[in-house]
Write a protein that holds these residues in place. Structure first.
Motif, PDB file in Angstrom:
ATOM      1  N   SER A 217       0.913  -0.477  -0.115  1.00  0.00           N
ATOM      2  CA  SER A 217      -0.214  -0.417  -0.557  1.00  0.00           C
ATOM      3  C   SER A 217       1.240   1.037  -0.227  1.00  0.00           C
ATOM      4  N   THR A 218       0.595   2.212  -0.464  1.00  0.00           N
ATOM      5  CA  THR A 218       0.889   3.331  -0.315  1.00  0.00           C
ATOM      6  C   THR A 218      -0.327   4.953   0.533  1.00  0.00           C
ATOM      7  N   HIS A 219      -0.018   5.556   1.475  1.00  0.00           N
ATOM      8  CA  HIS A 219      -0.623   6.601   2.445  1.00  0.00           C
ATOM      9  C   HIS A 219       0.193   7.987   2.483  1.00  0.00           C
TER      10      HIS A 219
ATOM     11  N   PHE B  16      -5.572   6.840   2.626  1.00  0.00           N
ATOM     12  CA  PHE B  16      -5.448   6.109   0.971  1.00  0.00           C
ATOM     13  C   PHE B  16      -5.959   5.521  -0.189  1.00  0.00           C
ATOM     14  N   PRO B  17      -5.734   5.902  -1.240  1.00  0.00           N
ATOM     15  CA  PRO B  17      -3.922   5.393  -1.340  1.00  0.00           C
ATOM     16  C   PRO B  17      -3.393   6.797  -1.042  1.00  0.00           C
TER      17      PRO B  17
ATOM     18  N   ARG C 261       2.047   8.048  -6.204  1.00  0.00           N
ATOM     19  CA  ARG C 261       2.050   6.857  -5.465  1.00  0.00           C
ATOM     20  C   ARG C 261       3.196   5.956  -6.172  1.00  0.00           C
TER      21      ARG C 261
ATOM     22  N   TYR D 150      -4.856  -5.107  -4.015  1.00  0.00           N
ATOM     23  CA  TYR D 150      -3.968  -4.116  -4.198  1.00  0.00           C
ATOM     24  C   TYR D 150      -3.320  -3.871  -6.051  1.00  0.00           C
TER      25      TYR D 150
END
Length: 535
Positions: free
Chosen positions: A322-324, A341-342, A348, A418
């Motif tokens: 994931s990315t945040h 999120f995201p 990203r 994802y």
């Protein structure tokens, strides 16, 4: 199960042998249909206890891994969950009711709860190790060939418990934890070619810290601020901002190095400490114990604090999860409050690329399971109308973090995927999913609310997560509510705006259900998430 005699071998070899069993079990553990396994959850926050005292309600952070109960949606999975104090039955019921298609009683029969009945500040794992009979009961509850242990972070305590229970630990060997420290992170970034701010190596006393700060300033005389970080601090609570603007004349080349060191040393006591009530008198005593670094403060008119999360499988593969975009607070914007999120679309995929570099370096060093990398993103001039960002890595978390439980909650509830090509999460129905999450919804007016009261409010106003639409709010940290007025939540929507609207509705309802007090102004300004999304 293979029988191996470790009578003459080291405990380290026995631990590695236990962890090697995870390779054979991995596909069954993480496959589409989770196999017939016992998951031992040790949610101990085994961090420096003096630093941990800076976090209100930290004892209740053992509830953050309750998302693991959602694994009970698989009818053959068993979960054994240990806590310092017994969890309120209504909190357990809340999570079990989230499971679609599984009778409540069937899931409850596959959940075993143990408690140390110890509310002291010691790490939970230490409390367990001090209770041999409890260890025996846990051991008897586990099926040796079908068990593995998960934790919030791995230390020698978790390693010792793994050895005593003879259960493999799905986490990094504590011998590798240096790579998750502030100084270890900087070394990984340098080795991996990942951009990061100029800074120092590890120092162990205030005099050397002043020397390191002066040397940094001499390399970059136009610096306005520096960040001083305790090497094993977390969530930004061990950070302090050293402001150079009031002593800018000391950057002049005619000023001697010795004089610059002296002035910086004098300024330490007036630094902006991110933890509430922190002082230089206390902070300085932690430097010999934990070590510290000094780093250039990344300035920028418009900047974000994104992060990337990944894992290293027992088979040695590196995966991005994931990315945040993180939401930071405190006087210098250093303390983690929550996340979106995201992460923003314009950076990203670059985060994923840099996260893979870090993960591959960690894998080569033998690390296992979760890692996260925090960045500072500073907006640059557009190129052909395309937003440009400068990404600087600032630290690695070699453990689960504040972004772990929101994402895993989404993943387990939707059994979605994802997508690395877009950096977006899709449900099984193909809907893109977004969320806002926080561990720090805190207001004085919420104090005194019991978990039962919260459940009434959730039911009355339909704030719960709806498994049919796969949108709504999942609450956590309910044990913090009565004493600290503090609550965690993950608000899941089919768009960023819907997730924000769900979050706003929760705040509005909770505020309406509690009486406003005169001291609310502080809580509102300090502990509510900003409502902007990816500006």
């Amino acid at each position: 199960m293979q029988v191996v005699d470790f009578s003459v071998d080291s405990q380290g070899e026995k631990f590695r042998f236990l962890q090697s069993q995870l390779r054979d079990r991995w596909q069954g553990i993480e496959g589409a249909n989770l196999g017939d396994y016992d998951i031992l959850v040790i949610p101990s926050v085994s961090l420096d206890q003096q630093e941990l005292q800076k976090v209100e309600g930290f004892l209740n952070y053992e509830e953050r891994l309750l998302f693991s109960l959602i694994r009970l949606r698989n009818p053959r999975t068993r979960v054994i969950y240990i806590t310092s104090q017994p969890l309120p039955p209504i909190v357990i019921d809340y999570y079990l009711q989230l499971l679609p298609g599984i009778p409540f009683s069937h899931a409850r029969d596959r959940l075993m709860l143990f408690s140390t009945y110890d509310s002291s500040a010691k790490p939970l794992t230490q409390k367990i190790l001090e209770r041999p009979r409890l260890i025996q009961r846990i051991h008897q509850a586990l099926r040796p060939d079908k068990s593995f242990m998960i934790c919030y972070n791995s230390t020698q305590l978790e390693k010792d418990l793994s050895l005593q229970l003879e259960v493999p630990l799905l986490a990094a060997d504590p011998d590798l934890l240096y790579w998750g420290s502030k100084s270890g992170s900087r070394q990984i970034f340098a080795e991996s070619g990942v951009p990061h701010p100029d800074g120092s190596e590890l120092v162990k006393n205030a005099d050397d810290l002043a020397e390191a700060a002066a040397e940094l300033w001499e390399r970059q005389p136009h610096l306005l601020r520096m960040v001083v970080k305790l090497n094993e601090g977390f969530s930004g609570e061990g950070n302090a901002i050293l402001d150079l603007r009031e002593i800018a004349d000391m950057a002049d080349s005619v000023v001697s190095h010795r004089e610059r060191v002296r002035v910086i040393s004098d300024r330490f006591s007036s630094m902006s400490f991110q933890a509430k009530n922190e002082t230089w008198e206390n902070f300085s005593t932690r430097i010999p114990e934990l070590g510290a670094i000094v780093e250039a403060f990344v300035e920028g008119e418009k900047k974000h604090s994104p992060s990337v999360q990944g894992r290293i499988t027992p088979e040695g593969e590196v995966e991005i999860l994931s990315t945040h975009d993180q939401i930071l607070g405190g006087s210098g914007g250093q303390i983690y409050l929550g996340c979106y999120f995201p992460a923003q679309e314009s950076y990203r995929l670059k985060l994923q690329e840099l996260g893979l570099k870090v993960g591959q370096n960690l894998a080569e060093k033998g690390a296992l399971e979760r890692f996260g990398v925090d960045f500072i993103a500073v907006r640059q001039p557009d190129v052909a109308g395309i937003p440009q960002w400068d990404l600087q890595a600032i630290e690695i978390n070699l453990r689960k973090g504040g972004t772990t439980h929101p994402f895993m909650t989404l993943k387990f509830l939707t059994t979605g995927r994802y997508d690395m090509a877009t950096g977006v999460f899709y449900s099984q129905q193909g809907s893109a999913k977004y969320y806002m999450a926080t561990d720090n919804l805190q207001k004085e007016r919420y104090r005194g609310l019991l978990p039962n009261d919260l459940m009434d409010i959730i039911a009355d106003h339909r704030l719960h997560f709806d498994t049919s639409t796969e949108t709504g709010t999942v609450f956590h940290l309910m044990g913090c509510l009565s004493e600290f007025g503090k609550l965690g939540l993950t608000c899941i929507g089919n768009s960023p705006q819907q997730a924000k609207d769900i979050y706003n509705k929760v705040i509005k309802v909770l505020d309406e259900e509690t009486k406003e007090t005169a001291i609310d102004a502080y809580a509102l300004s300090s502990h509510c998430l900003p409502m902007t999304w990816h500006e």
